[in-house]
Design an enzyme around this catalytic site. Structure first.
Site, PDB file in Angstrom:
ATOM      1  N   ASP A  67       0.810  -1.217   0.000  1.00  0.00           N
ATOM      2  CA  ASP A  67       0.000   0.000   0.000  1.00  0.00           C
ATOM      3  C   ASP A  67       0.846   1.272   0.000  1.00  0.00           C
ATOM      4  O   ASP A  67       2.067   1.219   0.184  1.00  0.00           O
ATOM      5  CB  ASP A  67      -0.963   0.000   1.204  1.00  0.00           C
ATOM      6  CG  ASP A  67      -0.276  -0.387   2.519  1.00  0.00           C
ATOM      7  OD1 ASP A  67       0.976  -0.350   2.591  1.00  0.00           O
ATOM      8  OD2 ASP A  67      -0.983  -0.726   3.477  1.00  0.00           O
ATOM      9  N   ASN A 136      -7.537  -3.018  14.447  1.00  0.00           N
ATOM     10  CA  ASN A 136      -8.917  -3.278  14.028  1.00  0.00           C
ATOM     11  C   ASN A 136      -9.004  -4.444  13.045  1.00  0.00           C
ATOM     12  O   ASN A 136     -10.029  -4.667  12.421  1.00  0.00           O
ATOM     13  CB  ASN A 136      -9.538  -2.014  13.408  1.00  0.00           C
ATOM     14  CG  ASN A 136      -8.818  -1.569  12.135  1.00  0.00           C
ATOM     15  OD1 ASN A 136      -7.892  -2.229  11.666  1.00  0.00           O
ATOM     16  ND2 ASN A 136      -9.235  -0.456  11.574  1.00  0.00           N
ATOM     17  N   HIS A 138      -7.202  -4.789  10.288  1.00  0.00           N
ATOM     18  CA  HIS A 138      -6.925  -4.508   8.873  1.00  0.00           C
ATOM     19  C   HIS A 138      -5.646  -5.215   8.411  1.00  0.00           C
ATOM     20  O   HIS A 138      -4.746  -5.486   9.196  1.00  0.00           O
ATOM     21  CB  HIS A 138      -6.916  -3.009   8.570  1.00  0.00           C
ATOM     22  CG  HIS A 138      -5.737  -2.248   9.043  1.00  0.00           C
ATOM     23  ND1 HIS A 138      -5.764  -0.891   9.270  1.00  0.00           N
ATOM     24  CD2 HIS A 138      -4.463  -2.622   9.336  1.00  0.00           C
ATOM     25  CE1 HIS A 138      -4.587  -0.490   9.656  1.00  0.00           C
ATOM     26  NE2 HIS A 138      -3.775  -1.512   9.712  1.00  0.00           N
ATOM     27  N   GLU A 143      -9.629  -1.855   5.469  1.00  0.00           N
ATOM     28  CA  GLU A 143     -10.275  -1.602   6.749  1.00  0.00           C
ATOM     29  C   GLU A 143     -11.508  -2.489   6.914  1.00  0.00           C
ATOM     30  O   GLU A 143     -11.985  -3.085   5.935  1.00  0.00           O
ATOM     31  CB  GLU A 143     -10.682  -0.116   6.819  1.00  0.00           C
ATOM     32  CG  GLU A 143      -9.526   0.864   6.634  1.00  0.00           C
ATOM     33  CD  GLU A 143      -8.587   0.944   7.844  1.00  0.00           C
ATOM     34  OE1 GLU A 143      -8.620   0.063   8.719  1.00  0.00           O
ATOM     35  OE2 GLU A 143      -7.795   1.916   7.900  1.00  0.00           O
TER      36      GLU A 143
END
Ligand code: PGA
Length: 241
Positions: A67, A136, A138, A143
């Site tokens: 990313d 979380n 990810h 996400e």
């Protein structure tokens, strides 16, 4: 899924490093999938040291990164281009033409996503993907709520991800709001995956990953659909397991 338990961050980095070096030695033109963030830094240090001491060569190795923030130029110290050069590429004999990272500064980001996905196909796919996990759940910048069928795409970063990453910026306001990330389906195409997890801050996420349900609300759970995943975690991250 295989779980390797390690004593601490250094031992986790060493275990991952040994696996990668073995793979490169048996397949010198391997395509590596690489990640940024705090987690893989120790692994990259190990690879650099091992390269300097034993001469393992990366001349034929290719890499694709997961990313990149949108809106940051490659020379921006907060870009993942910069991170990868500083923390790994500048210290290996890898060709800069063979290291690939999404271009977050592209004028047409949609087109850039298509280009990047095609590039991965042209390289013949990723042989070994390194992953971290967000608090979380990810993976990359996928996400919670990201479809498991997603390919390289533009994301709006979750607020807690921006907050977690603001430690690298002068202020939260400077953290980009968008990024380009390989999708979950792109990640699952990798032939082998190493998931690195370190520290107490990740203990709940690791518990959820190991014992929770497979759900798009927790992106890392998609990895349970993959046949060749090794989790390398340290004691602090394994606190609840
Ligand atoms: P970290 O990030 O390695 O900096 O903890 C991992 C991630 O958010 O995927």
């Amino acid at each position: 899924m295989k779980l390797i338990r390690t004593e601490n961050y250094e031992a986790m980095s060493l275990e991952a490093g040994k696996i990668i070096v073995d793979k490169i030695r048996s397949n010198p033109s391997l395509t590596l999938g690489l990640a940024t963030g705090s987690t893989p830094k120790g692994l990259y240090k190990y690879l650099i040291k091992e390269h300097q001491e034993n001469g393992t060569s990366y001349k034929q190795v290719k890499s694709v990164n997961l990313d990149e923030y949108s809106g940051l130029q490659a020379h921006d110290p907060n870009s993942y281009h910069y991170f990868m050069r500083q923390n790994l590429f500048n210290h290996l004999d890898i060709s800069e033409y063979e290291t690939h990272i999404p271009n977050g500064a592209a004028r047409d980001l949609e087109q850039e996503c298509i280009r990047y996905e095609q590039l991965i196909q042209e390289l013949g796919g990723v042989d070994l993907q390194i992953l971290g996990i967000g608090q979380n759940g990810h993976i990359g910048f996928n996400e919670p709520g990201t479809p498991f069928s997603s390919r390289t795409h533009i994301v709006t970063l979750a607020e807690n991800t921006r907050e977690a990453n603001s430690r690298f910026f002068n202020s939260l306001a400077e953290v980009p709001t968008h990024a380009i990330t390989m999708g979950i389906a792109s990640i699952l195409d990798s032939r082998e995956i190493l998931l690195l997890v370190s520290g107490e801050k990740k203990a709940e996420a690791l518990l959820k990953f190991m014992n929770g349900e497979i759900s798009e609300d927790f992106p890392a759970s998609a990895l349970k659909h993959h046949q060749n995943v090794t989790v390398i975690a340290d004691k602090d991250a394994l606190k609840y397991i």
